[in-house]
Design a protein around this motif. Structure first.
Motif, PDB file in Angstrom:
ATOM      1  N   UNK A  29      -6.095  -5.357   5.100  1.00 23.18           N
ATOM      2  CA  UNK A  29      -7.188  -6.327   5.173  1.00 23.18           C
ATOM      3  C   UNK A  29      -6.710  -7.680   4.656  1.00 23.18           C
ATOM      4  N   UNK A  30      -7.473  -8.720   4.963  1.00 19.90           N
ATOM      5  CA  UNK A  30      -7.161 -10.055   4.449  1.00 19.90           C
ATOM      6  C   UNK A  30      -7.084 -10.059   2.928  1.00 19.90           C
ATOM      7  N   UNK A  31      -8.049  -9.411   2.288  1.00 19.42           N
ATOM      8  CA  UNK A  31      -8.089  -9.369   0.826  1.00 19.42           C
ATOM      9  C   UNK A  31      -6.858  -8.716   0.227  1.00 19.42           C
ATOM     10  N   UNK A  32      -6.415  -7.624   0.838  1.00 18.36           N
ATOM     11  CA  UNK A  32      -5.211  -6.938   0.354  1.00 18.36           C
ATOM     12  C   UNK A  32      -3.985  -7.825   0.508  1.00 18.36           C
ATOM     13  N   UNK A  33      -3.876  -8.472   1.664  1.00 20.62           N
ATOM     14  CA  UNK A  33      -2.732  -9.356   1.906  1.00 20.62           C
ATOM     15  C   UNK A  33      -2.694 -10.494   0.907  1.00 20.62           C
ATOM     16  N   UNK A  34      -3.837 -11.114   0.678  1.00 17.36           N
ATOM     17  CA  UNK A  34      -3.908 -12.242  -0.252  1.00 17.36           C
ATOM     18  C   UNK A  34      -3.516 -11.812  -1.662  1.00 17.36           C
ATOM     19  N   UNK A  35      -4.077 -10.686  -2.110  1.00 17.23           N
ATOM     20  CA  UNK A  35      -3.792 -10.204  -3.465  1.00 17.23           C
ATOM     21  C   UNK A  35      -2.301  -9.899  -3.641  1.00 17.23           C
ATOM     22  N   UNK A  36      -1.687  -9.344  -2.616  1.00 20.06           N
ATOM     23  CA  UNK A  36      -0.283  -8.970  -2.745  1.00 20.06           C
ATOM     24  C   UNK A  36       0.652 -10.159  -2.532  1.00 20.06           C
ATOM     25  N   UNK A  37       0.457 -10.910  -1.468  1.00 20.15           N
ATOM     26  CA  UNK A  37       1.379 -12.002  -1.127  1.00 20.15           C
ATOM     27  C   UNK A  37       1.162 -13.264  -1.957  1.00 20.15           C
ATOM     28  N   UNK A  38      -0.034 -13.793  -1.893  1.00 19.06           N
ATOM     29  CA  UNK A  38      -0.289 -15.094  -2.529  1.00 19.06           C
ATOM     30  C   UNK A  38      -0.449 -14.985  -4.037  1.00 19.06           C
ATOM     31  N   UNK A  39      -0.968 -13.874  -4.514  1.00 17.55           N
ATOM     32  CA  UNK A  39      -1.197 -13.701  -5.957  1.00 17.55           C
ATOM     33  C   UNK A  39      -0.062 -12.912  -6.608  1.00 17.55           C
ATOM     34  N   UNK A  40       1.002 -12.646  -5.822  1.00 22.71           N
ATOM     35  CA  UNK A  40       2.165 -11.907  -6.325  1.00 22.71           C
ATOM     36  C   UNK A  40       1.756 -10.568  -6.944  1.00 22.71           C
TER      37      UNK A  40
ATOM     38  N   UNK B 191       1.157  -6.368  -7.413  1.00 28.43           N
ATOM     39  CA  UNK B 191       2.031  -5.240  -7.693  1.00 28.43           C
ATOM     40  C   UNK B 191       2.135  -4.345  -6.455  1.00 28.43           C
ATOM     41  N   UNK B 192       3.366  -3.995  -6.058  1.00 27.66           N
ATOM     42  CA  UNK B 192       3.580  -3.177  -4.870  1.00 27.66           C
ATOM     43  C   UNK B 192       2.881  -1.821  -4.984  1.00 27.66           C
ATOM     44  N   UNK B 193       2.958  -1.191  -6.139  1.00 27.86           N
ATOM     45  CA  UNK B 193       2.342   0.141  -6.301  1.00 27.86           C
ATOM     46  C   UNK B 193       0.834   0.073  -6.055  1.00 27.86           C
ATOM     47  N   UNK B 194       0.191  -0.970  -6.547  1.00 28.73           N
ATOM     48  CA  UNK B 194      -1.251  -1.143  -6.342  1.00 28.73           C
ATOM     49  C   UNK B 194      -1.535  -1.354  -4.855  1.00 28.73           C
ATOM     50  N   UNK B 195      -0.764  -2.237  -4.235  1.00 28.53           N
ATOM     51  CA  UNK B 195      -0.925  -2.518  -2.808  1.00 28.53           C
ATOM     52  C   UNK B 195      -0.736  -1.249  -1.977  1.00 28.53           C
ATOM     53  N   UNK B 196       0.313  -0.503  -2.284  1.00 26.75           N
ATOM     54  CA  UNK B 196       0.604   0.726  -1.544  1.00 26.75           C
ATOM     55  C   UNK B 196      -0.565   1.703  -1.637  1.00 26.75           C
TER      56      UNK B 196
ATOM     57  N   UNK C 233       5.867  -3.267  14.573  1.00 29.06           N
ATOM     58  CA  UNK C 233       6.351  -4.590  14.204  1.00 29.06           C
ATOM     59  C   UNK C 233       5.486  -5.219  13.134  1.00 29.06           C
ATOM     60  N   UNK C 234       6.133  -5.783  12.135  1.00 27.46           N
ATOM     61  CA  UNK C 234       5.454  -6.668  11.193  1.00 27.46           C
ATOM     62  C   UNK C 234       6.462  -7.731  10.779  1.00 27.46           C
ATOM     63  N   UNK C 235       6.117  -8.513   9.790  1.00 29.70           N
ATOM     64  CA  UNK C 235       6.982  -9.640   9.463  1.00 29.70           C
ATOM     65  C   UNK C 235       8.097  -9.323   8.473  1.00 29.70           C
ATOM     66  N   UNK C 236       7.872  -8.407   7.552  1.00 26.46           N
ATOM     67  CA  UNK C 236       8.870  -8.140   6.496  1.00 26.46           C
ATOM     68  C   UNK C 236      10.220  -7.749   7.091  1.00 26.46           C
ATOM     69  N   UNK C 237      11.298  -8.301   6.551  1.00 29.01           N
ATOM     70  CA  UNK C 237      12.614  -8.028   7.114  1.00 29.01           C
ATOM     71  C   UNK C 237      13.094  -6.600   6.864  1.00 29.01           C
ATOM     72  N   UNK C 238      12.678  -5.992   5.760  1.00 26.17           N
ATOM     73  CA  UNK C 238      13.068  -4.608   5.491  1.00 26.17           C
ATOM     74  C   UNK C 238      11.804  -3.761   5.303  1.00 26.17           C
ATOM     75  N   UNK C 239      11.910  -2.450   5.496  1.00 24.61           N
ATOM     76  CA  UNK C 239      10.730  -1.595   5.389  1.00 24.61           C
ATOM     77  C   UNK C 239      10.338  -1.223   3.962  1.00 24.61           C
ATOM     78  N   UNK C 240      11.154  -1.555   2.992  1.00 25.08           N
ATOM     79  CA  UNK C 240      10.931  -1.079   1.628  1.00 25.08           C
ATOM     80  C   UNK C 240       9.569  -1.448   1.061  1.00 25.08           C
ATOM     81  N   UNK C 241       9.186  -2.696   1.171  1.00 22.42           N
ATOM     82  CA  UNK C 241       7.887  -3.169   0.696  1.00 22.42           C
ATOM     83  C   UNK C 241       7.088  -3.691   1.883  1.00 22.42           C
ATOM     84  N   UNK C 242       6.876  -2.810   2.840  1.00 22.19           N
ATOM     85  CA  UNK C 242       6.193  -3.196   4.069  1.00 22.19           C
ATOM     86  C   UNK C 242       5.227  -2.103   4.507  1.00 22.19           C
ATOM     87  N   UNK C 243       4.087  -2.527   5.031  1.00 21.46           N
ATOM     88  CA  UNK C 243       3.083  -1.550   5.429  1.00 21.46           C
ATOM     89  C   UNK C 243       3.461  -0.765   6.679  1.00 21.46           C
TER      90      UNK C 243
END
Length: 148
Positions: A72-83, A85-90, A117-127
């Motif tokens: 969701x937009x909210x999840x993306x914003x919290x993870x990307x723009x607000x830096x 935590x990956x574990x929380x996002x996951x 397809x998504x934007x992240x270059x590696x799958x490690x921290x990618x949905x």
């Protein structure tokens, strides 16, 4: 034994030649865009309309946008723009996939020859990785996954 061969790919930190060559070498027949927002000018060659054209012209590859497999937009914003935590996002993303019941809206065969397809270059921290892992968990490892 897995029944569907699926790949995943990100487009950042890749030029167009390397991106399309990886898809062609993997025998991808359909690119499933799992980005929520796929029209940003910042996406360059991976902007939805341009990407659909290039995929068809370069490799006869079909393009499908599937926002049901996006955060969701909210999840993306919290993870990307607000830096965030990956574990929380996951955890939030996996809960979202569960609440959407994506495993009942798709079949393994729909992913055979597909590339998420998504934007992240590696799958490690990618949905995109989380999507295929979630589906494999629900489908008894029906997907054979390769990250390009």
């Amino acid at each position: 034994m897995p029944g569907a061969n699926v790949t995943t790919i990100g487009f950042t930190k890749s030029n167009a030649e390397r991106f399309f060559e990886r898809l062609l070498a993997a025998g991808v027949r359909t690119v499933v865009d799992v980005r929520l927002h796929n029209t940003s000018q910042l996406a360059g060659f991976a902007k939805s309309d341009d990407l659909a054209y290039f995929l068809k012209k370069i490799g006869g590859i079909r393009y499908v946008h599937q926002p049901l497999l996006a955060p969701t937009d909210g999840m993306l914003k919290a993870f990307k723009k607000m830096k965030g935590d990956w574990q929380v996002y996951e955890g939030q993303f996996l809960d979202l996939m569960s609440s959407r019941k994506i495993e009942s809206k798709f079949k393994p065969s729909m992913f055979d020859g597909a590339c998420l397809l998504c934007s992240e270059d590696t799958p490690h921290h990618c949905h995109r990785r989380l999507v295929v892992e979630y589906l494999n968990d629900r489908w008894g490892n029906e997907l054979s996954v390769r990250h390009l």
